[in-house]
Design an enzyme around this catalytic site. Structure first.
Site, PDB file in Angstrom:
ATOM      1  CE1 TYR A 150      -3.777   2.378   0.636  1.00  0.00           C
ATOM      2  CE2 TYR A 150      -2.443   3.233   2.450  1.00  0.00           C
ATOM      3  CZ  TYR A 150      -3.527   3.343   1.601  1.00  0.00           C
ATOM      4  OH  TYR A 150      -4.370   4.430   1.709  1.00  0.00           O
ATOM      5  CG  ASP A 253       5.922   3.763   0.934  1.00  0.00           C
ATOM      6  OD1 ASP A 253       6.137   4.574   1.861  1.00  0.00           O
ATOM      7  OD2 ASP A 253       4.781   3.490   0.512  1.00  0.00           O
ATOM      8  CE  LYS A 281       0.768   5.544   7.871  1.00  0.00           C
ATOM      9  NZ  LYS A 281      -0.251   4.597   7.972  1.00  0.00           N
TER      10      LYS A 281
HETATM   11  C1  LIG Z   1       3.650   2.168   3.251  1.00  0.00           C
HETATM   12  C2  LIG Z   1       2.665   3.295   3.113  1.00  0.00           C
HETATM   13  N1  LIG Z   1       2.831   4.191   2.140  1.00  0.00           N
HETATM   14  C3  LIG Z   1       1.991   5.230   1.978  1.00  0.00           C
HETATM   15  C4  LIG Z   1       0.913   5.386   2.813  1.00  0.00           C
HETATM   16  C5  LIG Z   1      -0.007   6.547   2.622  1.00  0.00           C
HETATM   17  O1  LIG Z   1       0.182   7.457   3.632  1.00  0.00           O
HETATM   18  P1  LIG Z   1      -0.996   8.492   4.016  1.00  0.00           P
HETATM   19  O2  LIG Z   1      -2.074   7.693   4.646  1.00  0.00           O
HETATM   20  O3  LIG Z   1      -0.329   9.468   4.943  1.00  0.00           O
HETATM   21  O4  LIG Z   1      -1.419   9.139   2.752  1.00  0.00           O
HETATM   22  C6  LIG Z   1       0.706   4.473   3.851  1.00  0.00           C
HETATM   23  C7  LIG Z   1      -0.438   4.614   4.770  1.00  0.00           C
HETATM   24  O5  LIG Z   1      -0.793   3.733   5.510  1.00  0.00           O
HETATM   25  C8  LIG Z   1       1.590   3.389   4.002  1.00  0.00           C
HETATM   26  O6  LIG Z   1       1.427   2.476   4.961  1.00  0.00           O
END
Ligand SMILES: Cc1ncc(COP(=O)(O)O)c(C=O)c1O
Length: 451
Positions: A150, A253, A281
């Site tokens: 994700y 990521d 986060k």
């Molecule tokens: C690995 C990863 N990348 C990107 C995102 C997207 O982040 P946001 O919810 O701040 O848009 C998340 C959100 O859970 C994530 O877990």
């Protein structure tokens, strides 16, 4: 994310009324599909440390921690005091404050490999911009992403994410790009190539076939949305070598793993130097701080050759939160405490399950881990389907009734924050797990004998 938690046994009168009120104005009664749980939607009143209270006054030990950002604890006075002091100087100028400079200096210092970075407001924006910079730098259009990973909610990220039926991902030998929901143009989806995590031979075959069109591969260093499934030994190293061989950029990521697995995130933990990284986060302890960054020669595509902006990018609240949170992560043993606390919870869980002799795997890192009921060590998203996730879901629902709140979905890991080390919280989590585990097994035995 998908199943609805069982909430019988909890007082939910006020929340039910709030749900019916909210559903008139907010689709699903919430501001994110991931929190829209129908009549079981939770409406929060407050949090402090590792605990949260809903508006009916039910208290929970929080194991979701807002899907990971709250690394120190809810309402951390060190961060909140600093943010409060800074925000009184004004929040949004669309001018640049020292807090922004300081927070990106800290990001570069802690990661050790990021030379330059820009702030965004969300992880979604961070991955979107990282993909764009990678495309601009390489002059190629395609991005490889792994099934079950994700990367947020922009169109390029919503391909082959989290189907409940893994058959939707297509044949294992020939995965299809599965768009999550309507409204994603086929032309956009076609630029994303799905791949299978932990399978380096298939990746090589893909690069040999299409490497000349691939700008980057984006990877969550662990499958953060499938209980933190870990890479096989050497997988990241092999992927790094492969991307270098084909001139493809490697985007880590680190939205979930950054400033959590280690001060330098998963890149430090696994000993990898990616080309680009995305963060959110844990860098802001729950405030909306996020960033993308990487090697100087790539990031120097900005500002002249690649677009990036945002009225709220680097706003005072987020930047100040990042400064204070990253300083705490750098200067205190917060991450060591979190790791040790996670290990204590894991040890307790092992004891409970071992006593029953069930097959299980604890996946992930002590700060972000999952429990999968399966004999086989999972290595990719498709493996989740072969676990006894109904048992896990029943335990998670039972824990909520007993006062601890993991996500009511077997794919989301438990998140540990610094404040979980306080008092008897670890023991309480383990005993709530034990009671819920035993109750779920009993219910299952009962259903089997009745049926
Ligand atoms: C690995 C990863 N990348 C990107 C995102 C997207 O982040 P946001 O919810 O701040 O848009 C998340 C959100 O859970 C994530 O877990």
């Amino acid at each position: 994310m998908a199943p609805q938690p069982v909430t019988s046994g909890l007082n939910r009168e006020t929340q039910l009324a709030m749900y019916h009120r909210a559903a008139k104005t907010l689709p699903g009664g919430a501001n994110s599909n991931f929190r829209a749980w129908g009549e079981a939607t939770i409406y929060v009143d407050r949090g402090k440390g590792a605990r949260v209270w809903d508006i009916d006054g039910n208290e929970f030990i929080d194991l979701r921690m807002g899907y990971g950002p709250v690394i120190l604890g809810h309402g951390d006075d060190r961060v909140d005091d600093y943010v409060n002091e800074r925000m009184r100087r004004g929040v949004s100028f669309s001018l640049t404050s020292e807090d922004e400079v300081r927070s990106m200096e800290l990001l570069c210092e802690l990661t050790g490999w990021v030379d330059m970075a820009r702030m965004t407001v969300s992880g979604t924006e961070a991955t979107m911009h990282a993909m764009r910079v990678a495309r601009a730098f390489t002059g190629r259009d395609k991005i490889v992403k792994f099934e079950g990973q994700y990367h947020g909610v922009h169109d390029y990220a919503l391909i082959s994410v989290l189907p409940s039926n893994v058959a939707d991902l297509g044949d294992a030998e020939n995965p299809v790009g599965l768009a999550w929901g309507r409204g994603i143009p086929a032309q956009v989806a076609d630029t994303i190539i799905p791949a299978r995590y932990n399978n380096i031979e298939r990746l090589r075959a893909l690069f040999e076939r299409q490497g000349h069109e691939i700008a980057a591969i984006i990877v969550e260093p662990v499958l953060g949305n499938a209980q933190g499934i870990m890479p096989k030994p050497g997988f990241h190293q092999a992927m790094r070598a492969l991307t270098e061989e084909f001139g493809i950029l490697l985007i880590f990521d680190e939205v979930k793993t950054g400033f959590r697995f280690a001060r330098g995130g998963a890149a430090e933990f696994f000993g990898i130097r990616p080309d680009l990284g995305t963060y959110a986060k844990a860098m802001g302890n729950g405030y909306p701080a996020a960033a993308f960054g990487g090697r100087r020669e790539i990031m120097e595509m900005l500002p002249s050759k690649v677009s990036h902006g945002g009225t709220y990018a680097g706003n005072r609240v987020a930047a100040a939160a990042a400064v204070k949170t990253l300083e705490i992560i750098r200067d205190t043993p917060a991450l060591e405490t979190i790791r040790a606390t996670g290990e204590r919870i894991q040890a307790g869980i092992r004891q409970v399950i071992d006593a029953k002799g069930l097959a299980y795997q604890i996946t992930g890192h002590p700060s972000m881990f999952g429990i999968m009921f399966t004999e086989q060590v999972p290595s990719e998203y498709r493996d989740w389907a072969n676990t006894d996730h109904e048992l896990y879901d029943a335990i998670a629902a039972g824990m909520q009734i007993r006062g601890a709140m993991p996500e009511p979905d077997s794919r989301e890991p438990w998140f540990v924050c610094e404040a979980h080390a306080q008092g008897d919280l670890v023991d309480r989590v383990v005993s709530i797990f034990a009671e819920s585990f035993h109750a779920a097994l009993e219910a299952r035995a009962h259903a089997a004998s009745a049926g």
